[in-house]
Design an enzyme around this catalytic site. Sequence first.
Site, PDB file in Angstrom:
ATOM      1  N   ARG A  97     -10.406   4.689   6.801  1.00  0.00           N
ATOM      2  CA  ARG A  97      -9.013   5.046   7.048  1.00  0.00           C
ATOM      3  C   ARG A  97      -8.627   4.614   8.415  1.00  0.00           C
ATOM      4  NH1 ARG A  97      -6.243   5.417   2.927  1.00  0.00           N
ATOM      5  NH2 ARG A  97      -7.715   6.183   1.248  1.00  0.00           N
ATOM      6  N   GLY A  98      -7.410   4.491   8.831  1.00  0.00           N
ATOM      7  CA  GLY A  98      -6.956   3.972  10.108  1.00  0.00           C
ATOM      8  C   GLY A  98      -6.981   2.482  10.194  1.00  0.00           C
ATOM      9  N   CYS A  99      -6.960   1.639   9.341  1.00  0.00           N
ATOM     10  CA  CYS A  99      -7.024   0.220   9.535  1.00  0.00           C
ATOM     11  C   CYS A  99      -5.705  -0.086   8.814  1.00  0.00           C
ATOM     12  CB  CYS A  99      -8.170  -0.300   8.821  1.00  0.00           C
ATOM     13  SG  CYS A  99      -9.474   0.293   9.395  1.00  0.00           S
ATOM     14  N   GLN A 100      -4.817  -1.192   9.401  1.00  0.00           N
ATOM     15  CA  GLN A 100      -3.929  -1.751   8.739  1.00  0.00           C
ATOM     16  C   GLN A 100      -4.241  -2.635   7.426  1.00  0.00           C
ATOM     17  OE1 GLN A 100      -1.209  -4.997  10.316  1.00  0.00           O
ATOM     18  NE2 GLN A 100      -0.161  -2.962  11.127  1.00  0.00           N
ATOM     19  N   SER A 101      -5.616  -3.128   7.696  1.00  0.00           N
ATOM     20  CA  SER A 101      -6.000  -3.989   6.566  1.00  0.00           C
ATOM     21  C   SER A 101      -7.029  -3.110   5.989  1.00  0.00           C
ATOM     22  CB  SER A 101      -6.927  -5.257   7.380  1.00  0.00           C
ATOM     23  OG  SER A 101      -7.719  -4.791   8.199  1.00  0.00           O
TER      24      SER A 101
END
Lengths: 413, 143
Positions: B53-57
């Site tokens: 979690r916490g990634c745009q990708s």
Amino acid sequence: MESVLNKKTLDVQVVREQFPILKRQVKGYPLVYLDNAATSQKPKVVIDALVEYYSNYNANIHRGIHTLAEEATAAYEQTRETVRQFLGAASTEEIIFTRGTTEGINLVAYSWGRANLKAGDEIILSSLEHHSNMVPWQMIAEEKGAKVKIVPISDEGEFNWEAFELMLSEKTKFVSVVHASNALGVINPVKKIIEAAHAVGALVMLDGAQSSVHLDIDVQELDCDFFAFSGHKVYGPTGAGALYGKRALLEAMPPFEGGGEMIKQVTYEWTTYNDLPYKFEAGTPNIADTIALKPALDFVSSIGKDVIRAHEAQLLEYATNELKKLPGLKIMGDVKDKVSVVSFVMEGIHPQDIGILLDNQGIAVRTGHHCAEPLMNRLCIPGTSRASFAMYNTLEEVDSLIRGLNKVIKMLR
Amino acid sequence: MEAVTPITAIEEEIVDEFSLFDSWEDKYEYIIDMGKKLPALEDQYKKEENKIRGCQSTVWMVSEAKDGRIFYKADSDAVIVKGLISMLIRVFSGQKASDIVSADMKFIDDIGMSTHLAQTRSNGLRAMIRQMKLDAMAWNSKQ
């Protein structure tokens, strides 16, 4: 500044002079700011108004009888009148100050929704909605046992009118739609939507976060029941926005939050509420930013939305044509009726990679799902890259974007 | 057991490699190249529970412990992130859990990539490091 006024075409260099941040360099390159749909930059008049307020007449409003309080109250209420004009509302009592669009929508969902929705009622939204015009309705619908229905769109993001007409029934109590999509720029046919919803007795709220900076807004002509916008997307400060609501509806609605300012009389047992619009403005509001919203709206009016629109349309058309020449690039929401937002995907390249590599060239675009995850899922993409234009952007900046993207392609493919 | 290069030594190697680049293009081309060379994660691991979690990708990561050392495999749909993961794997994979947990990661600043550690929704490097350290802690407590 004089030469900006009373002109049919916009002198972009004169406009740029008004925005101090545009002189900035980012990573050794001149800043190319194309993330205006997220927030716009602020003209000097807005920055000056904030400094002036804190330097000369900072005070709490409405209650104090001293000079500073009177000056602050007068300035604060002048913004309300300017917002009234900006939205074409009949009365300042219909203008409620909020933190922004999100708070405006939440206010209506909770205050109107709690008092009026019941099990089996239906709320209609469109597939283009930002999370902020989706989640509050899902939350209130869950609480009341109401149902949220979503109007489908075409692959280009156009509102499916036939599906909407089929959804409308006596169960429809509320329709809340985005005026112009933040993710694609597509403009919804709101006038028709409002007429059709009213015909079945439903109320209509417009999310004006993107439309208010570009389009002429006349809430009386539109006949919408509620309209919310954010000042920071109209060259104003963050944390200052407004909600318009028809007076009769607002009068019948219970308060949203309790506290100071929103009361008429309080005893240990009971409270009577203040008149509009104060009934919905509990606590000390965001005085400074609300005061500085006025010069932002005045700035837009002094140039003229029509003049700004013509300039932005030129940028959008040029950008759209140039982007289409790039190999493997597809524009999402490539329709005629849109605001100056161009959203695109590039074959085999993730939007995040595009965003990172453009940032290294001083170019600010937005990448990702644009807080519209259901829309991205509908379009079967993880996200897009979005360039959004404001009055101060230039054709040369579009060229920089294209050059930047050519470099991205060279580095990644 | 085969000798393992300590984390600090690998970090120094990476800092040395990056010191050869004098433009951002060279730096990113190197990261992109590392990303392209990172072996793809087998499809069976590309599932919800392995997402960070916490990634745009989208980033998937799995780890396993062997003889007191932690081994990582990861993948992403974005190539720069994949390059950054590849670099983290080079630093952490095969190390002792306690060394992974205590690594200060200062080298990321030294190679000029600390912007990727910014606490925004779009940058996943911080989230990846956190997950790698959490995995190391979890394996450590099982041993």
